[in-house]
Design a protein around this motif. Structure first.
Motif, short mmCIF file in Angstrom:
data_model
loop_
_atom_site.label_atom_id
_atom_site.label_comp_id
_atom_site.label_asym_id
_atom_site.label_seq_id
_atom_site.Cartn_x
_atom_site.Cartn_y
_atom_site.Cartn_z
N ASP A 55 -34.04 -20.63 -23.16
CA ASP A 55 -35.68 -19.91 -23.01
C ASP A 55 -36.85 -20.09 -22.08
O ASP A 55 -37.12 -18.87 -21.11
N ALA A 56 -36.86 -20.77 -22.47
CA ALA A 56 -38.17 -21.18 -21.36
C ALA A 56 -37.77 -21.71 -20.42
O ALA A 56 -38.61 -20.43 -19.12
N GLU A 57 -36.69 -22.37 -19.39
CA GLU A 57 -36.15 -21.71 -18.50
C GLU A 57 -36.56 -20.17 -17.43
O GLU A 57 -36.12 -20.60 -16.78
N CYS A 58 -35.16 -19.83 -18.51
CA CYS A 58 -34.78 -19.08 -18.12
C CYS A 58 -35.81 -18.03 -17.89
O CYS A 58 -35.97 -17.05 -16.65
N ALA A 59 -37.50 -17.89 -17.89
CA ALA A 59 -38.44 -16.74 -18.70
C ALA A 59 -38.83 -17.23 -17.38
O ALA A 59 -39.53 -16.89 -16.29
N LEU A 60 -38.53 -18.54 -16.98
CA LEU A 60 -39.50 -19.35 -15.41
C LEU A 60 -38.22 -19.06 -14.31
O LEU A 60 -39.58 -18.66 -13.21
N LEU A 61 -37.55 -19.16 -14.57
CA LEU A 61 -36.16 -18.52 -13.60
C LEU A 61 -36.70 -17.02 -13.17
O LEU A 61 -37.06 -16.87 -11.58
N VAL A 62 -37.11 -16.22 -14.23
CA VAL A 62 -37.54 -14.86 -13.59
C VAL A 62 -38.66 -14.80 -13.14
O VAL A 62 -38.83 -13.93 -12.28
N ASN A 74 -40.79 -17.27 -12.09
CA ASN A 74 -41.36 -17.41 -10.48
C ASN A 74 -40.33 -16.42 -9.26
O ASN A 74 -40.82 -17.44 -8.43
N GLY A 75 -39.48 -15.72 -9.83
CA GLY A 75 -38.27 -15.11 -8.19
C GLY A 75 -37.40 -15.89 -7.68
O GLY A 75 -36.99 -15.81 -7.07
N VAL A 76 -36.95 -16.79 -8.96
CA VAL A 76 -36.11 -17.75 -8.14
C VAL A 76 -34.84 -17.16 -8.83
O VAL A 76 -34.23 -17.06 -7.85
N LEU A 77 -34.25 -16.81 -9.61
CA LEU A 77 -33.30 -15.58 -9.95
C LEU A 77 -33.62 -14.32 -9.81
O LEU A 77 -34.57 -14.51 -10.41
N PRO A 78 -32.41 -13.30 -9.86
CA PRO A 78 -32.98 -12.18 -10.59
C PRO A 78 -32.55 -11.97 -12.00
O PRO A 78 -32.05 -13.13 -12.46
N ALA A 79 -33.40 -11.08 -12.57
CA ALA A 79 -33.20 -10.97 -13.99
C ALA A 79 -32.34 -10.42 -14.81
O ALA A 79 -31.71 -11.23 -16.19
N ASP A 80 -31.00 -9.58 -14.20
CA ASP A 80 -30.07 -9.05 -14.32
C ASP A 80 -28.81 -10.77 -14.47
O ASP A 80 -28.00 -10.84 -15.31
#
Length: 245
Positions: free
Chosen positions: A112-119, A121-127
């Motif tokens: 969950d923490a990694e997913c939050a960081l990905l979104v 920081n704009g690394v991957l789209p939220a969807d």
């Protein structure tokens, strides 16, 4: 004189090749200890340990070639994939090592923490992240521990024709989820899962394997970017995430 080839290098570890000798330098001495002990215990072919120092391990090269590469089709035969499955099954059926491995109660929180960081920081789209986080949920269930390799990437298995000549890179080995090994091996090569299972056996949970494809990809994308690798390359981790339904 042979040239020194840099196989892989980042801030945590580096692997160099000089002729038929591989030198692995690891900042974490404990990973070197695990690698040596795991190779001694594993009931499958592994590289010969030539010598070791506290943070350096010298290994003999294996005959044959890698089963494949992430981002490129595997040219290995169905029989080679089946032989790999049989070898992995032998490992998973072996007595458990004394040390723990991946997973545990913190995996969901870390994901969950990694997913939050990905979104954030704009690394991957939220969807894209959200869809794969839901798929990954199936991997977050109790499992019976097995002797697992822990980082069984496709290029860590070497074959010569239809025979497995060895498996490398055992620093993440330990007690773990057998489905994680199968998922790591077939990441980006979903079309070869049937060949692998022809040798491994059919008592597997395909939904859990698919869940681990999503979970592993989500967990490594940011690390890969930060360490100079490209998870956005065709057929690699981001394509795996995009291919999920």
């Amino acid at each position: 004189m042979d040239e020194v080839e840099i196989v892989v290098a980042h801030s945590e570890r580096a692997t160099l090749r000089l002729g038929d000798v591989f030198l692995k330098v690891d900042a974490d001495r404990a990973r070197v200890d695990v690698e040596v002990e795991a190779m001694a215990l594993a009931p499958v072919p592994t590289p010969e340990v030539l010598w070791r120092k506290p943070s350096v391990l010298a290994l003999a090269a294996l005959p044959g070639t890698a089963l494949g590469r992430l981002g490129a089709p595997s040219t290995a035969s169905p029989a080679a994939w089946a032989a790999t499955g049989a070898a992995v099954r032998k490992l998973h059926d072996a007595p458990l090592p004394s040390w723990p491995g991946r997973g545990g109660t913190t995996l969901a929180a870390n994901l969950d923490a990694e997913c939050a960081l990905l979104v954030r920081n704009g690394v991957l789209p939220a969807d894209l992240v959200g869809r794969n986080r839901r798929i990954a949920e199936a991997a977050l269930r109790p499992w019976t521990p097995a002797f697992t390799h822990g980082d069984l990437q496709i290029d860590h298995v070497f074959v010569d024709g239809d025979e497995v000549t060895g498996i490398i890179d055992w620093s993440e080995a330990g007690r773990g989820d057998a489905m994680f090994d199968l998922a790591t091996l077939t990441l980006g090569h979903e079309e070869r899962l049937g060949d692998l299972l022809a040798g491994y056996g059919t008592d597997v949970d395909l939904d859990v394997i698919r869940a681990w494809w999503s979970l592993r990809s989500l967990m490594v994308v940011r690390w890969l970017v930060e360490h100079g690798f490209d998870p956005f390359a065709p057929g690699c981790e981001v394509d795996v995430l995009r291919s999920t339904r």
